[in-house]
Design an enzyme around this catalytic site. Structure first.
Site, PDB file in Angstrom:
ATOM      1  N   HIS A  72      23.491  31.822  54.263  1.00 48.63           N
ATOM      2  CA  HIS A  72      23.345  30.555  54.973  1.00 48.63           C
ATOM      3  C   HIS A  72      21.881  30.131  54.965  1.00 48.63           C
ATOM      4  O   HIS A  72      21.030  30.841  55.486  1.00 48.63           O
ATOM      5  CB  HIS A  72      23.850  30.681  56.414  1.00 48.63           C
ATOM      6  CG  HIS A  72      25.349  30.681  56.515  1.00 48.63           C
ATOM      7  ND1 HIS A  72      26.032  30.086  57.554  1.00 48.63           N
ATOM      8  CD2 HIS A  72      26.296  31.174  55.685  1.00 48.63           C
ATOM      9  CE1 HIS A  72      27.335  30.229  57.349  1.00 48.63           C
ATOM     10  NE2 HIS A  72      27.516  30.902  56.227  1.00 48.63           N
ATOM     11  N   PRO A 293      24.346  36.573  73.305  1.00 44.72           N
ATOM     12  CA  PRO A 293      24.757  36.505  71.896  1.00 44.72           C
ATOM     13  C   PRO A 293      24.252  35.294  71.116  1.00 44.72           C
ATOM     14  O   PRO A 293      24.328  35.289  69.888  1.00 44.72           O
ATOM     15  CB  PRO A 293      26.287  36.489  71.987  1.00 44.72           C
ATOM     16  CG  PRO A 293      26.584  35.955  73.348  1.00 44.72           C
ATOM     17  CD  PRO A 293      25.474  36.420  74.233  1.00 44.72           C
ATOM     18  N   LYS A 297      21.346  38.117  67.714  1.00 49.27           N
ATOM     19  CA  LYS A 297      20.219  39.015  67.471  1.00 49.27           C
ATOM     20  C   LYS A 297      20.490  40.486  67.792  1.00 49.27           C
ATOM     21  O   LYS A 297      19.687  41.352  67.428  1.00 49.27           O
ATOM     22  CB  LYS A 297      18.999  38.543  68.283  1.00 49.27           C
ATOM     23  CG  LYS A 297      18.336  37.323  67.703  1.00 49.27           C
ATOM     24  CD  LYS A 297      17.724  37.632  66.347  1.00 49.27           C
ATOM     25  CE  LYS A 297      17.354  36.382  65.596  1.00 49.27           C
ATOM     26  NZ  LYS A 297      17.213  36.592  64.153  1.00 49.27           N
ATOM     27  N   TYR A 385      15.055  32.689  64.044  1.00 49.61           N
ATOM     28  CA  TYR A 385      16.454  32.864  63.635  1.00 49.61           C
ATOM     29  C   TYR A 385      16.563  33.738  62.397  1.00 49.61           C
ATOM     30  O   TYR A 385      17.445  34.599  62.305  1.00 49.61           O
ATOM     31  CB  TYR A 385      17.110  31.495  63.375  1.00 49.61           C
ATOM     32  CG  TYR A 385      18.619  31.562  63.390  1.00 49.61           C
ATOM     33  CD1 TYR A 385      19.337  31.219  64.530  1.00 49.61           C
ATOM     34  CD2 TYR A 385      19.337  31.984  62.269  1.00 49.61           C
ATOM     35  CE1 TYR A 385      20.717  31.306  64.563  1.00 49.61           C
ATOM     36  CE2 TYR A 385      20.713  32.072  62.288  1.00 49.61           C
ATOM     37  CZ  TYR A 385      21.402  31.717  63.443  1.00 49.61           C
ATOM     38  OH  TYR A 385      22.771  31.805  63.459  1.00 49.61           O
TER      39      TYR A 385
HETATM   40  C1  PHB Z   1      29.369  35.330  65.165  1.00 51.70           C
HETATM   41  O1  PHB Z   1      29.988  36.187  65.788  1.00 51.70           O
HETATM   42  O2  PHB Z   1      29.760  34.908  64.071  1.00 51.70           O
HETATM   43  C2  PHB Z   1      28.117  34.767  65.725  1.00 51.70           C
HETATM   44  C3  PHB Z   1      27.724  35.081  67.018  1.00 51.70           C
HETATM   45  C4  PHB Z   1      26.561  34.529  67.534  1.00 51.70           C
HETATM   46  C5  PHB Z   1      25.829  33.646  66.758  1.00 51.70           C
HETATM   47  C6  PHB Z   1      26.212  33.357  65.469  1.00 51.70           C
HETATM   48  C7  PHB Z   1      27.361  33.914  64.951  1.00 51.70           C
HETATM   49  O3  PHB Z   1      24.712  33.058  67.247  1.00 51.70           O
END
Ligand code: PHB
Ligand code: APR
Length: 390
Positions: A72, A293, A297, A385
């Site tokens: 991505h 979440p 990270k 990020y």
């Molecule tokens: C995911 O579980 O795909 C996920 C969780 C938190 C994020 C991005 C993706 O910030």
């Protein structure tokens, strides 16, 4: 039994550390409280930093990841009115990789079996002894073999938030910092094609939503819910209908829904334990820190600890040099606090919390506008990020 490094916990941190040490010829044994099936069954986040992918490569476990992970180069942010994109590749020169933690854990386990790594499952009542001495040891009980003992040069506490390692550091030495946010995420996994090829982080007036994925026919979606909600309180219909109301209309219109194959509630909280070393005991990953979440990270932060600790141990065994081990806690904590800061900032930017005043909401709107309009703000967000592991 005797080994060089006793690794407590067979989650991603413990397995990755075990493989990296193995590559350097450093003997180690992993002790896991649960069974392999339980560990492999846990559904967690799915975004890996480039540096973490490289680390997994160094551990010899990235073949499937390199084949199947989705690169991505950016992400979509929806401010409740319009959507904009953060171009990670253009701004930071790096990308992230979407690959389920469940798949990664399986790859780590397969590689561990391939190299003949030693892992003991169902290790109950584990305790760490003499961590302040030059000869620590670990005891546990096993249903098959009774009382067991393992002597080691070092103990790595990779046993997650509920493990025993952190609690081995005496209360008089240990400081714990915690922030619990008054909200949670409800996550759904469904065998449907993702609504968009990039992730969508949505800050709607009805609360946060996130459109993520695992692969072309497996989607992962989240909506902010009340902290006390249970997964079973939410029918699939209620979930999809709420998700559609929170994401941009153009995406809601083409969202493919289907039965959920997993549904769970994720709390929003941050936690840090200081120090991350006590004598010959070193903490890694969730044992020492938890982040909300948003930004995915958790696993990346754990991998960063493992990278530092494995390097410090390699240095020690190669030349007797102790500076890496001595500096481990300070380095890992400085990074952990930066990751906590980013995760809390990103969470605060996108969620609605009970008791927010019109003043708070206007500030939040201004924050989002700043991210949308200012290159410098996007640079900070993008750099955070894409990675804390370089
Ligand atoms: C995911 O579980 O795909 C996920 C969780 C938190 C994020 C991005 C993706 O910030
Ligand atoms: N003895 C032995 N093993 C234990 C003990 C114990 N007393 N307590 C816990 N464990 C095991 C757990 O069963 C688990 O398999 O330690 C492992 C810890 O794994 P995780 O909780 O997954 O933590 P970690 O390996 O640090 O993984 C990093 O990143 O995305 C985040 O939280 C997510 O798991 C993820 C984390």
């Amino acid at each position: 039994m005797r080994t060089k490094v006793a690794i407590i916990g067979g989650g991603p941190s413990g397995l990755l550390l075990s493989l990296l040490l193995h590559q350097a010829g450093i003997d180690n044994v992993v002790l896991e409280r649960k069974t392999r099936e339980v560990v492999l069954g846990r559904v967690r986040a799915g975004v890996l930093e480039e540096g973490v992918v490289a680390l997994i490569g160094a551990a010899g476990a990235s073949d499937l990841l390199r084949k199947h992970a989705l690169r991505h180069d950016g992400t979509v942010i929806y401010d409740g009115t319009s959507a904009f994109r953060i171009d990670f590749a253009g701004i930071s020169g790096q990308s992230v990789f979407v690959y389920g933690q469940q798949d990664l854990t399986r790859d780590l386990y397969d590689r561990h079996a391939e190299i003949g790594g030693q892992i003991i499952f169902n290790a109950e009542n584990l305790a760490i002894h003499d961590a302040k001495s030059d000869s620590p040891f670990v005891t546990w009980t096993s249903e098959a073999q009774g009382a067991m003992q393992l002597r080691a040069d070092f103990v790595a506490g990779c046993d997650g938030f509920h493990g025993v390692s952190r609690r081995t550091i005496p209360d008089t030495v240990r400081h714990e910092y915690e922030k619990v946010l008054p909200a949670a995420w409800l996550g759904v996994l469904s065998q449907t094609s993702p609504v968009h090829h990039e992730l969508i982080y949505a800050a709607s007036a009805r609360g946060f939503a996130l459109c993520s994925m695992r692969h072309h026919n497996l989607s992962r979606y989240y909506i902010q819910c009340v902290a006390t909600d249970l997964a079973e309180d939410w029918s699939d219909e209620a979930f999809w209908s709420e998700l559609k109301r929170r994401i941009p209309g153009e995406f809601a219109a083409k969202l493919v829904t289907g039965p959920s194959i997993e549904k769970s509630v994720v709390p929003l909280r941050a936690f840090v334990c200081e120090p991350m070393q006590w004598g010959r005991l070193f903490l890694c990953g969730d044992a020492a820190h938890i982040v909300p979440p948003t930004g995915a990270k958790g696993l990346n932060a754990a991998a960063a600890d493992v990278a530092d600790l494995s390097m410090a141990l390699c240095q020690f065994y190669a030349s007797g040099e102790q500076s890496g081990l001595e500096g481990y806690s300070a380095t890992a904590l400085a990074r952990a606090w930066k990751i906590v800061r980013f995760s809390l900032w990103f969470t605060g930017l996108l969620h609605r919390f009970p008791g927010q005043s019109p003043f708070d909401l206007n500030l939040q709107r201004a924050d989002l506008a700043q991210l949308r309009d200012h290159a410098a703000m996007q640079k900070i967000m993008s750099d955070s990020y894409v990675g804390f592991v370089r």
